[in-house]
Design a protein around this motif. Sequence first.
Motif, mmCIF file in Angstrom:
data_model
loop_
_atom_site.group_PDB
_atom_site.id
_atom_site.type_symbol
_atom_site.label_atom_id
_atom_site.label_comp_id
_atom_site.label_asym_id
_atom_site.label_seq_id
_atom_site.Cartn_x
_atom_site.Cartn_y
_atom_site.Cartn_z
ATOM 1 N N TRP A 106 0.818 -1.213 0.000
ATOM 2 C CA TRP A 106 0.000 0.000 0.000
ATOM 3 C C TRP A 106 0.850 1.261 0.000
ATOM 4 C CZ3 TRP A 106 -4.977 0.189 -1.137
ATOM 5 C CH2 TRP A 106 -5.726 -0.987 -1.031
ATOM 6 N N TYR A 107 1.838 1.312 0.895
ATOM 7 C CA TYR A 107 2.606 2.553 0.916
ATOM 8 C C TYR A 107 3.621 2.606 -0.232
ATOM 9 C CZ TYR A 107 6.498 0.206 3.477
ATOM 10 O OH TYR A 107 7.529 -0.606 3.864
ATOM 11 N N LEU A 108 4.024 1.441 -0.738
ATOM 12 C CA LEU A 108 4.893 1.449 -1.915
ATOM 13 C C LEU A 108 4.148 1.995 -3.137
ATOM 14 C CD1 LEU A 108 6.764 -1.968 -1.565
ATOM 15 C CD2 LEU A 108 7.649 0.321 -1.109
ATOM 16 N N MET A 109 2.908 1.563 -3.348
ATOM 17 C CA MET A 109 2.126 2.080 -4.473
ATOM 18 C C MET A 109 1.756 3.532 -4.258
ATOM 19 S SD MET A 109 2.070 -0.068 -6.864
ATOM 20 C CE MET A 109 0.939 0.852 -7.909
ATOM 21 N N ALA A 110 1.512 3.925 -3.011
ATOM 22 C CA ALA A 110 1.228 5.333 -2.730
ATOM 23 C C ALA A 110 2.415 6.203 -3.119
ATOM 24 C CB ALA A 110 0.890 5.517 -1.251
ATOM 25 N N SER A 111 3.623 5.730 -2.811
ATOM 26 C CA SER A 111 4.812 6.497 -3.170
ATOM 27 C C SER A 111 4.966 6.587 -4.683
ATOM 28 C CB SER A 111 6.063 5.867 -2.553
ATOM 29 O OG SER A 111 6.419 4.670 -3.206
ATOM 30 N N VAL A 112 4.627 5.498 -5.381
ATOM 31 C CA VAL A 112 4.745 5.486 -6.831
ATOM 32 C C VAL A 112 3.750 6.465 -7.460
ATOM 33 C CG1 VAL A 112 4.380 4.069 -8.881
ATOM 34 C CG2 VAL A 112 5.722 3.173 -6.989
ATOM 35 N N PHE A 113 2.525 6.511 -6.947
ATOM 36 C CA PHE A 113 1.546 7.451 -7.491
ATOM 37 C C PHE A 113 1.920 8.897 -7.171
ATOM 38 C CE2 PHE A 113 -1.293 3.755 -7.948
ATOM 39 C CZ PHE A 113 -1.737 4.008 -9.241
ATOM 40 N N LEU A 114 2.527 9.126 -6.007
ATOM 41 C CA LEU A 114 3.063 10.460 -5.724
ATOM 42 C C LEU A 114 4.156 10.802 -6.736
ATOM 43 C CD1 LEU A 114 3.381 10.603 -1.816
ATOM 44 C CD2 LEU A 114 1.943 12.054 -3.264
ATOM 45 N N GLY A 115 4.977 9.811 -7.075
ATOM 46 C CA GLY A 115 6.015 10.020 -8.079
ATOM 47 C C GLY A 115 5.436 10.323 -9.444
ATOM 48 N N PHE A 116 4.325 9.649 -9.773
ATOM 49 C CA PHE A 116 3.657 9.921 -11.055
ATOM 50 C C PHE A 116 3.160 11.358 -11.109
ATOM 51 C CE2 PHE A 116 -0.459 10.272 -13.226
ATOM 52 C CZ PHE A 116 -0.095 9.938 -14.517
ATOM 53 N N ALA A 117 2.476 11.798 -10.052
ATOM 54 C CA ALA A 117 1.963 13.168 -10.010
ATOM 55 C C ALA A 117 3.107 14.177 -10.073
ATOM 56 C CB ALA A 117 1.134 13.379 -8.742
ATOM 57 N N ALA A 118 4.191 13.890 -9.360
ATOM 58 C CA ALA A 118 5.338 14.799 -9.363
ATOM 59 C C ALA A 118 5.967 14.881 -10.746
ATOM 60 C CB ALA A 118 6.368 14.332 -8.340
ATOM 61 N N THR A 119 6.033 13.755 -11.438
ATOM 62 C CA THR A 119 6.612 13.736 -12.785
ATOM 63 C C THR A 119 5.766 14.539 -13.757
ATOM 64 O OG1 THR A 119 7.535 11.546 -12.360
ATOM 65 C CG2 THR A 119 7.376 12.238 -14.646
ATOM 66 N N LEU A 120 4.457 14.316 -13.728
ATOM 67 C CA LEU A 120 3.563 15.077 -14.597
ATOM 68 C C LEU A 120 3.642 16.556 -14.266
ATOM 69 C CD1 LEU A 120 1.457 15.086 -16.827
ATOM 70 C CD2 LEU A 120 -0.307 14.632 -15.099
ATOM 71 N N GLY A 121 3.682 16.880 -12.972
ATOM 72 C CA GLY A 121 3.782 18.273 -12.566
ATOM 73 C C GLY A 121 5.066 18.922 -13.050
#
Length: 723
Positions: free
Chosen positions: A549-564
């Motif tokens: 759960w927290y590994l995927m949460a970190s990955v989705f934060l990374g996705f948002a940061a990359t798009l941003g």
Amino acid sequence: MFARLGRVVVHHPWKVIGLWVIAIVAVLSTAPALTATTDQSEFLPSHYESIQAMKLQEQAFPQHAAPAALIVAVRADGAALTEADSATVSAAAAALTAQNIKGVTGIQVTPPSENRLVQVIAVQMTKLTDAADKTQGEAVKSLREHLREQVRDTGLKAGITGTAAQTLDQTEQGEKGMAIIGIATIVLILVLLLIIFRSPVIALLPVVTIGAISSTVGGLIAMAAKAFDLEIDTSVNSILLVVLFGVGTDYILFLMFRYRERLRAGDDPKTAMVNAVAKVGEAVTSAAAAVIIAFMALTLSSLGMFRALGPALAIAVAVALLAGLTLVPAIVSLLGTKVFWPSKAWQIEPKGARFGAIGAAMGRRPGVFAVASGGVLVALGVFAVGFNPTFDLSSGSTTDASESVAFTTELLEGMPAGATQPSDVLLQSAAPLAEDQLATYRTVLTQVDGVGQVGQAQLSADRTIANFQVTLANAPESDAALDTVAGPLREVAHQAAPAGATAAVGGMTAVYVDFEDAMNHDYRIVFPVAAILIMLVLALLLRSLVAPWYLMASVFLGFAATLGATVLVFQQIQGQHGLIFTLPVIMYLFVVALGTDYNILMVARLREEARAGHTPREAAALAVRHTGPTVAAAGLILAGTFASMMLAGNSTLSQMGFAISVGIAIAAFVMALFFTPAVTALLGRRAWWPGHGGDSDEERSPRWAEYSYAESYYTPPAQSRQG
């Protein structure tokens, strides 16, 4: 299992290499040619209105298909065209017709534009039925050659644009881009590996092995495309090259770092390689499984381009994994320690001061590291809300200097913005359509906001189908044009249809509208499915229901940061109108899949250290110390290989290269190196629940104050734990 695999490979290296040679020859001798297409309409399902309109148009008006190419003539001095100039244009058209160029079925001169700045010659060509057919491209080359002769010393300048010319320019630009990307990727890998290992042998190892299997990957993809009728997009080749070398080098790096570690621990070369495969095999295979699952989730996409892209990249990763666990160990087992020649640094255990210090600081204050790294991701992710998709694929895939782009700009000096790719409204009725019905319907269409002009109806032989060519007031790929087609044009076209008749709006703008709808569908389906499947892989690897759960949460934060970050650079700083519409899906694949790659490598070492009896904070410190260099090196190489796409010379690959390279850098240097181990240290043994990943046979003191850094980090290699 992986220990057994390592023993088989190391003790029978020549047999393993021989099997690879046989497999490569077999694939190359039986695989069909890999072809690609640039026709975006081929990627949409048939139930979309734009595709229905296109099929109806082809059925009723095969002789009135939109021209494949447009010859645009203007005065060299920018003045209005004179009657003599128009006569010269007509003579040029007649001369081109007399050439009987293969693939050209008709050449028609249109009147000059109302402001007389532009005159167009429409060129009809045979329709392509095979993506490998180069007839239209060769016809454009021939037309350009003869056209230069016709306008020389006339005071006119002329060039060719339109679909066929744009495709040709995109293909030529793509070939140049591929060469640049390939050279840059190989040079980067060589330089970075030379710096890391100080050995030309290791530097050449990924280049030689991956180069040897690359043709096999292409053959397997071609087989899959033929077997499952997949439409391969032209951008696949560029992405495939980078994925194969980037991911393949990563897997080789993971193996070689652990191999060197085992040698320093005192293993002989063959035992060291067996142990390296045994230790790295599970983590690398799990990481590759996550990547393959993320790619294969694209088969659920409603877009043909992604349904083909997913399996293609999955095949590349699978072959790279297999080579990393069999071919590379076989080669290295033959070379032994000569693989590090001429460097002797592999014999010396480094103090690991840099990563040791980072790990030690994290062990003391994991909360600070978690908040700081998470804050960076959130801050960049805020800019993602400004993402604006653009559908300008033509200019985005070529440079502004290409002839098709340059003369599209010239065309717009005298024509409505939508003249480059007009839309079509198809009216179909059970009974023959009357003239008054057609006139009334055309009048209604001309009154739609965003419509520039509407041509006279073209009628089928039985008068049951009418085609109205609609020139939009805005560029066909612009937001305004998409809004016009998706909203008022389709709405009015449907509602104003005569009794007993139905209407369908087609053309490239309508295709883009339907693309947008299909992309939204994919966001709702593909993303969640891939996330769930990757979490299952993590749960099986870690035997935990908490860590995924927290590994995927970190990955989705990374996705948002990359798009941003991409929005910030291209839209905010460079002032571009938007980002290529496929970018979120491409980013999702690479950031989620490859971000999980690095997380898996780090968390597998965290579990290994915890099982060795270290407390959660000690395990985080040691994992960063031992795995940090591997993650950093792999992230640097993979980010660098994708950054090479920015050298291709067009905005589409530049945006892709920037976004993916930044995403991988964030995944490696923010998520895997800081966020994941910090959160794991904070959660402690709860991170492994309900499994026993944090348990050991010998419980160590949980008090961090009693842990000795000097004792752990700076003991001689023979006494320190090397995994």
